[in-house]
Design a protein around this motif. Structure first.
Motif, mmCIF file in Angstrom:
data_model
loop_
_atom_site.group_PDB
_atom_site.id
_atom_site.type_symbol
_atom_site.label_atom_id
_atom_site.label_comp_id
_atom_site.label_asym_id
_atom_site.label_seq_id
_atom_site.Cartn_x
_atom_site.Cartn_y
_atom_site.Cartn_z
ATOM 1 N N LEU A 80 5.591 -63.165 0.309
ATOM 2 C CA LEU A 80 5.150 -62.898 -1.056
ATOM 3 C C LEU A 80 5.393 -64.116 -1.948
ATOM 4 O O LEU A 80 4.534 -64.484 -2.749
ATOM 5 C CB LEU A 80 5.875 -61.670 -1.610
ATOM 6 N N ALA A 81 6.530 -64.764 -1.772
ATOM 7 C CA ALA A 81 6.829 -65.980 -2.541
ATOM 8 C C ALA A 81 5.807 -67.073 -2.237
ATOM 9 O O ALA A 81 5.376 -67.797 -3.142
ATOM 10 C CB ALA A 81 8.240 -66.469 -2.224
ATOM 11 N N GLY A 82 5.409 -67.190 -0.983
ATOM 12 C CA GLY A 82 4.396 -68.171 -0.605
ATOM 13 C C GLY A 82 3.062 -67.898 -1.273
ATOM 14 O O GLY A 82 2.368 -68.830 -1.709
ATOM 15 N N GLN A 83 2.709 -66.634 -1.388
ATOM 16 C CA GLN A 83 1.452 -66.285 -2.049
ATOM 17 C C GLN A 83 1.513 -66.605 -3.539
ATOM 18 O O GLN A 83 0.531 -67.068 -4.121
ATOM 19 C CB GLN A 83 1.113 -64.823 -1.799
ATOM 20 N N PHE A 84 2.673 -66.386 -4.153
ATOM 21 C CA PHE A 84 2.827 -66.767 -5.563
ATOM 22 C C PHE A 84 2.785 -68.284 -5.719
ATOM 23 O O PHE A 84 2.226 -68.788 -6.702
ATOM 24 C CB PHE A 84 4.120 -66.201 -6.151
ATOM 25 N N ALA A 85 3.354 -69.015 -4.767
ATOM 26 C CA ALA A 85 3.293 -70.481 -4.812
ATOM 27 C C ALA A 85 1.842 -70.946 -4.705
ATOM 28 O O ALA A 85 1.426 -71.881 -5.407
ATOM 29 C CB ALA A 85 4.146 -71.079 -3.697
ATOM 30 N N ASP A 86 1.053 -70.295 -3.847
ATOM 31 C CA ASP A 86 -0.367 -70.630 -3.726
ATOM 32 C C ASP A 86 -1.116 -70.347 -5.030
ATOM 33 O O ASP A 86 -1.974 -71.132 -5.444
ATOM 34 C CB ASP A 86 -1.020 -69.835 -2.586
ATOM 35 N N LEU A 87 -0.786 -69.216 -5.679
ATOM 36 C CA LEU A 87 -1.414 -68.897 -6.965
ATOM 37 C C LEU A 87 -1.060 -69.954 -8.015
ATOM 38 O O LEU A 87 -1.925 -70.367 -8.796
ATOM 39 C CB LEU A 87 -0.955 -67.526 -7.458
ATOM 40 N N ALA A 88 0.192 -70.387 -8.028
ATOM 41 C CA ALA A 88 0.615 -71.407 -8.991
ATOM 42 C C ALA A 88 -0.128 -72.716 -8.739
ATOM 43 O O ALA A 88 -0.577 -73.382 -9.681
ATOM 44 C CB ALA A 88 2.125 -71.623 -8.914
ATOM 45 N N ALA A 89 -0.295 -73.085 -7.469
ATOM 46 C CA ALA A 89 -1.023 -74.306 -7.140
ATOM 47 C C ALA A 89 -2.483 -74.205 -7.576
ATOM 48 O O ALA A 89 -3.048 -75.155 -8.128
ATOM 49 C CB ALA A 89 -0.931 -74.582 -5.637
ATOM 50 N N SER A 90 -3.100 -73.054 -7.367
ATOM 51 C CA SER A 90 -4.477 -72.842 -7.804
ATOM 52 C C SER A 90 -4.580 -72.928 -9.316
ATOM 53 O O SER A 90 -5.529 -73.504 -9.859
ATOM 54 C CB SER A 90 -4.987 -71.477 -7.342
ATOM 55 N N ALA A 91 -3.607 -72.355 -10.012
ATOM 56 C CA ALA A 91 -3.629 -72.378 -11.474
ATOM 57 C C ALA A 91 -3.510 -73.811 -12.003
ATOM 58 O O ALA A 91 -4.129 -74.151 -13.010
ATOM 59 C CB ALA A 91 -2.500 -71.514 -12.027
#
Length: 102
Positions: A80-91
């Motif tokens: 889940l943390a990895g998915q949030f990190a991916d969202l932050a990178a996309s943002a």
């Protein structure tokens, strides 16, 4: 992209008591009695919160006689943390990609 499984995990972690339980489980593998003492929650309230966390796959149980010990599943939290990190990178990249209005 977040899936329905991820949404279930986020829902499970959105409750303050469940989040407190997860934080405690990150430090040790306590039994229900210890969790009642640490959180101050009633037995029934705590059991309901633990059930939600188990069903979401965040914690697993280990029966030991009459007691049940609870253990955090760090792989689930890390995913889940990895998915949030991916969202932050996309943002971060989306800041520069403004969609034109008609």
């Amino acid at each position: 992209m977040m899936t329905s499984v991820d949404a279930e995990l986020m829902r499970a972690l959105s409750d303050p008591l469940r989040l407190q339980i997860v934080t405690l489980l990150a430090r040790e593998t306590p039994c229900t009695t210890h969790l009642v003492e640490e959180t101050g929650a009633g037995q029934a309230n705590l059991s309901n919160r633990l059930r939600v966390l188990r069903e979401a796959g965040v914690v697993e149980t280990e029966p030991c006689g009459r007691l049940t010990y609870y253990r955090l599943r760090p792989d689930v939290i890390a995913q889940l943390a990895g998915q949030f990190a991916d969202l932050a990178a996309s943002a971060r990249t989306a800041i520069e990609s403004k969609r034109a209005c008609p």
